[in-house]
Write a protein that holds these residues in place. Structure first.
Motif, mmCIF file in Angstrom:
data_model
loop_
_atom_site.group_PDB
_atom_site.id
_atom_site.type_symbol
_atom_site.label_atom_id
_atom_site.label_comp_id
_atom_site.label_asym_id
_atom_site.label_seq_id
_atom_site.Cartn_x
_atom_site.Cartn_y
_atom_site.Cartn_z
ATOM 1 N N UNK A 19 9.419 53.935 28.312
ATOM 2 C CA UNK A 19 8.274 55.325 28.683
ATOM 3 C C UNK A 19 6.618 54.384 28.839
ATOM 4 N N UNK A 20 6.570 54.482 27.752
ATOM 5 C CA UNK A 20 5.026 53.858 27.692
ATOM 6 C C UNK A 20 4.978 52.483 28.657
ATOM 7 N N UNK A 21 4.978 52.226 29.155
ATOM 8 C CA UNK A 21 4.984 51.341 30.269
ATOM 9 C C UNK A 21 5.134 52.181 31.801
ATOM 10 N N UNK A 22 5.642 52.633 31.646
ATOM 11 C CA UNK A 22 5.434 53.739 33.352
ATOM 12 C C UNK A 22 4.456 54.966 33.357
ATOM 13 N N UNK A 23 4.427 55.590 31.524
ATOM 14 C CA UNK A 23 2.713 56.759 31.847
ATOM 15 C C UNK A 23 2.223 55.601 31.835
ATOM 16 N N UNK A 24 2.010 54.566 31.560
ATOM 17 C CA UNK A 24 0.453 53.754 31.287
ATOM 18 C C UNK A 24 0.594 52.767 32.761
ATOM 19 N N UNK A 25 1.456 52.363 33.668
ATOM 20 C CA UNK A 25 1.158 51.738 35.144
ATOM 21 C C UNK A 25 1.030 52.906 36.152
ATOM 22 N N UNK A 26 2.080 53.772 35.695
ATOM 23 C CA UNK A 26 2.123 54.748 37.212
ATOM 24 C C UNK A 26 1.339 56.543 36.426
ATOM 25 N N UNK A 27 1.608 56.869 36.016
ATOM 26 C CA UNK A 27 0.226 57.838 35.400
ATOM 27 C C UNK A 27 1.674 58.715 35.633
ATOM 28 N N UNK A 28 2.714 58.600 35.063
ATOM 29 C CA UNK A 28 4.267 59.709 34.602
ATOM 30 C C UNK A 28 4.084 60.415 33.660
ATOM 31 N N UNK A 29 4.395 61.172 33.552
ATOM 32 C CA UNK A 29 4.771 61.713 32.924
ATOM 33 C C UNK A 29 5.920 62.608 32.051
ATOM 34 N N UNK A 30 6.224 62.841 30.809
ATOM 35 C CA UNK A 30 7.642 62.890 30.200
ATOM 36 C C UNK A 30 7.528 63.975 30.277
ATOM 37 N N UNK A 31 8.816 65.015 30.939
ATOM 38 C CA UNK A 31 9.113 66.274 30.521
ATOM 39 C C UNK A 31 10.102 66.269 29.982
ATOM 40 N N UNK A 32 10.791 65.684 29.522
ATOM 41 C CA UNK A 32 11.965 65.877 29.121
ATOM 42 C C UNK A 32 12.940 64.586 27.936
ATOM 43 N N UNK A 33 13.318 64.977 26.985
ATOM 44 C CA UNK A 33 13.546 64.021 26.067
ATOM 45 C C UNK A 33 15.143 64.212 26.077
ATOM 46 N N UNK A 34 16.112 63.974 25.626
ATOM 47 C CA UNK A 34 18.050 64.635 25.310
ATOM 48 C C UNK A 34 18.393 63.073 24.528
ATOM 49 N N UNK A 35 18.986 63.582 24.257
ATOM 50 C CA UNK A 35 20.957 62.523 23.992
ATOM 51 C C UNK A 35 22.052 62.899 24.363
ATOM 52 N N UNK A 36 22.250 62.894 24.701
ATOM 53 C CA UNK A 36 23.266 62.883 25.927
ATOM 54 C C UNK A 36 24.478 61.966 25.001
ATOM 55 N N UNK A 37 24.947 63.187 24.252
ATOM 56 C CA UNK A 37 26.935 61.853 23.411
ATOM 57 C C UNK A 37 27.167 61.387 24.805
ATOM 58 N N UNK A 38 27.813 62.861 25.487
ATOM 59 C CA UNK A 38 28.827 62.678 26.701
ATOM 60 C C UNK A 38 29.249 61.263 27.436
ATOM 61 N N UNK A 39 27.542 61.318 27.796
ATOM 62 C CA UNK A 39 27.386 59.898 28.575
ATOM 63 C C UNK A 39 26.897 58.530 28.213
#
Ligand code: CMX
Ligand code: CO
Length: 142
Positions: A19-39
């Protein structure tokens, strides 16, 4: 049938580091975080664009354990592109049509995906080696 690319899923060992790499390199923003047990994943969605029928995202995936789809993928192939997800208007209808054309469905019925979506997977061996996900965005809130 496909309206857009919803997301590209990337398998990684360390979600926070990626996440830190994508944020600082491509200036993207996290819009959701989840734990999906089924997946079997801990995941983050980083928004690239908004659209009428839904947005497009990078999905970063860390496995919850070695005996999960992403855990097995990492052990075999290492980090990298795990799947491509296409937006469809109706995932159940799309499954019926695609299954009728001889592609093996990994999900007969839609499952719960990121941010309230309905998702289903197609077998990579029947789609030129690409694990393919179908995504139906949740109804838009007014
Ligand atoms: N992309 C392309 N090929 C893949 C693959 C992938 N992501 N994962 C596995 N394969 C290939 C393997 O290389 C293997 O091929 P070979 O026999 O030639 O070596 C074959 O498919 C079988 O793979 P496997 O190692 O036996 O792995 P699995 O038992 O994990 O089964 C699959 C593979 C695709 C059926 C399984 O991963 C699956 O059901 N995936 C769907 C669910 C999922 O991936 N969830 C996580 C993401 C959740 C989300 O996006 O929200
Ligand atoms: Co996905």
């Amino acid at each position: 049938m496909f309206m857009r690319i919803d997301h590209v899923g990337i398998a990684c060992h360390d979600l926070e580091e990626k996440i830190a790499f994508f944020e600082r390199t491509f200036e993207l923003t996290v819009v959701a975080r989840e734990v999906n047990e089924e997946q079997g994943v801990k995941e983050a969605m980083l928004r690239i664009a908004d659209g009428e029928g839904g947005g497009s995202y990078i999905q970063l995936l860390e496995p919850l354990g070695p005996d999960t789809p992403v855990g097995r993928f990492l052990a075999k192939r290492g980090e990298g592109v795990h799947h491509v997800a296409f937006g469809v208007p109706d995932v159940e209808a799309a499954l019926g049509e695609i299954g009728g054309r001889g592609v093996r469905l990994l999900d007969e019925k839609p499952r719960h995906g990121s941010m309230g979506s309905s998702i289903a997977f197609l077998h990579p061996k029947d789609v030129g080696g690409m694990l393919t996900e179908l995504v139906q965005a949740p109804p838009r809130r007014l």
